[in-house]
Design an enzyme around this catalytic site. Structure first.
Site, PDB file in Angstrom:
ATOM      1  N   LYS A 167      16.804  11.413 -25.888  1.00 49.83           N
ATOM      2  CA  LYS A 167      16.478  12.673 -26.809  1.00 49.83           C
ATOM      3  C   LYS A 167      15.120  13.347 -26.398  1.00 49.83           C
ATOM      4  CE  LYS A 167      14.388  12.062 -30.434  1.00 49.83           C
ATOM      5  NZ  LYS A 167      12.906  12.043 -30.712  1.00 49.83           N
ATOM      6  N   LYS A 198       0.876  -1.227   0.032  1.00 51.37           N
ATOM      7  CA  LYS A 198      -0.022   0.029  -0.026  1.00 51.37           C
ATOM      8  C   LYS A 198       0.975   1.348   0.006  1.00 51.37           C
ATOM      9  CE  LYS A 198      -3.447   2.895   0.087  1.00 51.37           C
ATOM     10  NZ  LYS A 198      -4.612   2.893   1.346  1.00 51.37           N
TER      11      LYS A 198
END
Length: 317
Positions: free
Chosen positions: A242, A171
């Site tokens: 890139k 959790k």
């Protein structure tokens, strides 16, 4: 039918307790706010006098509380669940709490012949009311199987995570990832809007693309990280580097602070310097594994089946 005690009827607890009651389990309830108990009492539940009293009368006792301090007080403090629980009883904490705490609590219950599960939930208040909840359970497998029918009464995605504390770990990991994603979304949408695009258009493009489909989580991880295989690439690191460079350049052009994006770019650069440019862009995961001193491998997971998760569970988007 086993009897159920439920302590903590707030935003999450009230809905979960209501769904347990709809499944016809005999219930005893308790909350500091009288008004929150009344709807359940009106439908046949009994008001408990204390956590210990509830534990002495019920086969399984649930708590749904704000945090670790409240969990510790209700579970093991004076008049708490531990004080009253009987042999064979099961204490299940549904709170988002500290894994170490539930691991410290469990032996105290075991000494009394009782059992403990941690079972935090995800789905929010509406999910608690509508039974659209993921339930992440840690503890003994046999005890999990025993209480699963009750868990199914309020959760539609009940999952056994492992030994005690595993549910709480999952959790916290879930919520931490969610916070990180929200920050990345905030950076992206503010960049898009400041660069001149309509907010709805940016949002639609993101959610309809690979990011919105979470393809890297569902199909990408099993195909690469889980197997430790990054070649052939689905999307090469050199192309990913890139793209993130162009995005951070755009951020600087429009004076948009993007801390998460800049960290991602630095990790891409570090990975490029390892000579990983032609590999799959997910290879940056290896840097985190090195830093954490652990490997994340699950080669038995079928990438094709994992990738179908969203199409077969549309409510999980």
């Amino acid at each position: 039918m086993e009897s159920v005690g439920f302590i903590g009827l707030g935003n999450m607890g009230g809905g979960m307790a209501g769904n347990i009651q709809k499944a016809d389990y005999p219930m005893v309830v308790l909350d500091l706010r009288e008004a929150l108990m009344q709807p359940l009492i009106d439908q046949g539940a009994r008001k408990g006098a204390s956590a210990a009293e509830i534990a002495s009368q019920c086969d399984m006792i649930f708590t749904s509380l704000p945090g670790p301090a409240e969990v510790e007080a209700v579970a093991t403090g004076p008049g708490g669940v531990l004080e009253g629980i009987r042999e064979g009883g099961v204490y299940i904490d549904l709170s988002t709490s500290r894994p170490t705490l539930i691991r410290q609590i469990e032996p105290k219950f075991r000494d009394k012949g009782a059992h403990v599960l941690d079972a935090p939930v995800s789905g929010g208040k509406s999910g608690a009311q509508s039974r659209n909840l993921a339930v992440m359970v840690g503890g003994e497998r046999e005890v999990f199987e025993r209480v699963k029918p009750v868990l199914d009464a309020f959760g539609d995605k009940v999952f056994y995570a492992g030994a005690i504390g595993a549910g709480s770990v999952c959790k916290l990991v879930h919520n931490m990832i969610g916070h990180g994603i929200r920050q990345a979304i905030a950076e992206g949408l503010t960049l898009g809007v400041k660069a001149g695009v309509d907010p709805e258009a940016v949002w639609e493009c993101v959610r309809r693309g690979a990011v919105g489909r979470m393809s890297s989580l569902h199909g990408g991880l099993p195909a690469t990280v889980f197997k430790g295989e990054f070649d052939p690439p689905s999307f090469a690191l050199e192309l990913s580097r890139k793209d993130i460079r162009l995005a951070t350049e755009l951020g600087r052009e429009f004076n948009v602070p993007m801390p998460v994006a800049n960290i991602a770019e630095q990790l891409a650069i570090a990975s490029m310097n390892r000579g990983w440019g032609p590999k799959d862009s997910s290879i940056t995961f290896l840097l985190q594994e090195e830093a954490a001193g652990v490997e994340v491998r699950a080669p038995h997971v079928d990438p094709a089946k994992a990738a179908k998760f969203i199409s077969t569970h549309p409510d999980a988007e």
